[in-house]
Design an enzyme around this catalytic site. Structure first.
Site: not given
Ligand code: GLN
Length: 497
Positions: A80, A155, A179
């Site tokens: 990532k 994400s 995410s």
């Molecule tokens: N979807 C969640 C957010 O937008 C979690 C994102 C994540 O775990 N990085 O914050």
């Protein structure tokens, strides 16, 4: 040898160690696969062909000299783009880091390299890991290999899509609110958010430091465990790193068993807003656990109802502080530095041009929640709710060994469907956020396809902090029971791209 991109990480490492194939051949097969299909999927932001082949050659040379190879030596991985990589661009899915080449490796990157893992490149993600669909990437969305018109989760959608399209057998994600787990759920792959502090955050670009956690992504539970073991462990460079032995996750993954285990079903996860097919597959999984010898108990965690609200105050608050470092002076993009603007103006122009809409929304929300007049009402209250959620977990884990739930309320939604509706997007993390707030460990693994759309559904398993091995013990038992039932791993059903 058969198609090298279809092997698991464990099989790949074995084939390399036994000399059945070489690390270079394995790396080349994956680079060719990326070349052939990633234009359609867009899992990668940057492919490091030279670096990958050099790492693979080093593994082959080590083997030729008769040196011992680690359990993942020569296995390709998709990283990532939130972890720094020395000499290789790191963008965090943002324009603000455009052109920045990190001068150092994150601890996780360094550990992967030391383990002989072959890093193929950096994967697409929602900007600064803020999102649930990868649509917030400044570099365009990623497609879900099951249906390219749908989201691969977020994400970490680049990492999950790379796995599901056989561009890499291993990937790395980060999980602040879901995410790792939500992308795993919607792509039919396995993703683990380890206990908070288990994997070093040094060199992992910060979104919300008290929630952020790096972790393994793979196509099988054993592969995730092998990767977990390679990346976890104490790091003096991260002040919140756990200074305790890494739980025996690989051993647990090799000994899947739920007999006599008490499994709690969280009452609050389900009902309105949950897709029928997701609940059907979830209930089947609970029945399966019962058949395999687990004792099923219903538990109630009433404060979970407020988890999303607390998260969307705490995460933006921490983000508003963490992202203050992007001031146009230290890294990447700089706009308006032409002698006519003050330093403050250059900072403002750069942030205006460099951050996307969701990042700006969160910075504003967080700045507001932390402002002196509102601090107690918003940030303070959210922290109290966080404590109540932690207590709900403690009470539940007094009665059961693990908790289970659907990972996410729906299967992969179409690209664009929730792009203009932040609240709808935020709901994707309803079931995953409580574990980030409490800091415990959780896994998502495939539990079938939803009958109405034929798309993957994820089962979430949650274990107490520092008991990450339980995830793998339960996950491995469930996985082999499902493979026996279906006759093959779920990903065999995915369309070939
Ligand atoms: N979807 C969640 C957010 O937008 C979690 C994102 C994540 O775990 N990085 O914050």
């Amino acid at each position: 040898m058969a198609d090298l991109t279809r092997l698991t990480a464990a099989q790949t490492a074995e084939a390399i160690a036994s000399g059945e194939t070489s690390a270079v051949d394995v790396a080349q097969a994956h680079l060719d696969r990326i070349d052939a299909i990633d234009e359609k999927v867009h899992a990668f932001l940057h492919v490091d062909t030279e670096g990958a082949l050099a790492a693979a050659r080093a593994v082959d040379a080590k083997r030729a000299k008769g040196e011992e190879l680690g359990p993942l030596a020569g296995v390709p991985l998709a990283l990532k783009d939130i972890f720094t990589t020395e000499g290789v661009p790191t963008t965090v899915g943002s324009k603000i880091l455009d052109g920045w080449i990190p001068p150092y490796d994150a601890t996780l990157t360094r550990r992967l390299k030391e383990a002989g893992v072959v890093i193929l490149g950096k994967t697409n993600m929602d900007e600064f890991a803020m999102g649930s669909s990868t649509e917030n990437s400044a570099f365009g969305p990623t497609g879900n290999p099951w249906d390219l018109t749908r989201i691969p989760g977020g994400s970490g959608g680049g990492s999950s899509a790379a796995l599901a399209s056989f561009q890499a057998p291993l990937a790395i994600g980060t999980d602040t609110g879901g995410s790792i787990r939500q992308p795993a759920a919607v792509t039919g792959t396995v993703g683990v958010k380890p206990t908070y502090g288990a994997v070093s955050r040094y060199g992992m670009v910060a979104f919300s430091s008290s929630l952020d956690q790096g972790g393994p992504c793979a196509r099988t539970v054993l592969d995730a465990a092998l990767l977990h073991e390679a990346i976890a462990g104490h790091d003096p460079l991260d002040s919140t790193s756990v200074d305790a032995p890494v739980p025996a996750v690989v051993e647990a993954a090799r000994n899947g068993d739920v007999r006599g285990l008490r499994v709690g079903v969280v009452k609050e996860f389900g009902g309105e807003g949950y897709q029928d097919g997701v609940m059907t597959r979830f209930h089947e999984s609970v029945e399966l656990l019962r058949e395999l010898g687990a004792e099923i108990v219903e538990v109630s965690c009433p404060s979970f109802t407020y988890a999303l609200a607390a998260y969307y105050l705490i995460a933006p608050s921490e983000c508003s502080s963490n992202l203050a470092r992007f001031d146009a002076m230290r890294y990447g993009l700089r706009v308006g530095d032409d002698g006519t603007h003050s330093a403050e103006e250059v900072t403002a122009l750069t942030r205006e041009a460099g951050f996307g809409a969701e990042v700006k929304r969160r910075i504003m929300l967080g700045t507001y929640a932390l402002s002196s007049g509102y601090y107690d009402a918003y940030y303070g209250s959210a922290q109290k709710v966080r404590t109540l959620i932690t207590r709900d977990f403690e009470r539940a884990f007094g009665d059961v060994d693990v908790l289970v739930s659907p990972t996410t309320p729906t299967t992969a939604f179409p690209i664009g469907e929730r792009a203009d509706d932040p609240m709808a997007m935020y709901l994707a993390d309803l079931c995953t956020i409580p574990s980030n707030l409490a800091g415990n460990a959780a896994m998502s693994l495939p539990c079938g396809l939803a009958p109405e759309d034929g798309l993957p559904v994820g089962l979430q398993i949650i274990a107490p902090a520092l008991a990450d091995d339980r995830l793998y013990r339960v996950g491995a038992a469930v996985e082999s029971a499902f493979i026996a039932r279906w006759g093959h791993p779920l990903l065999e059903e995915a369309p070939t791209l």
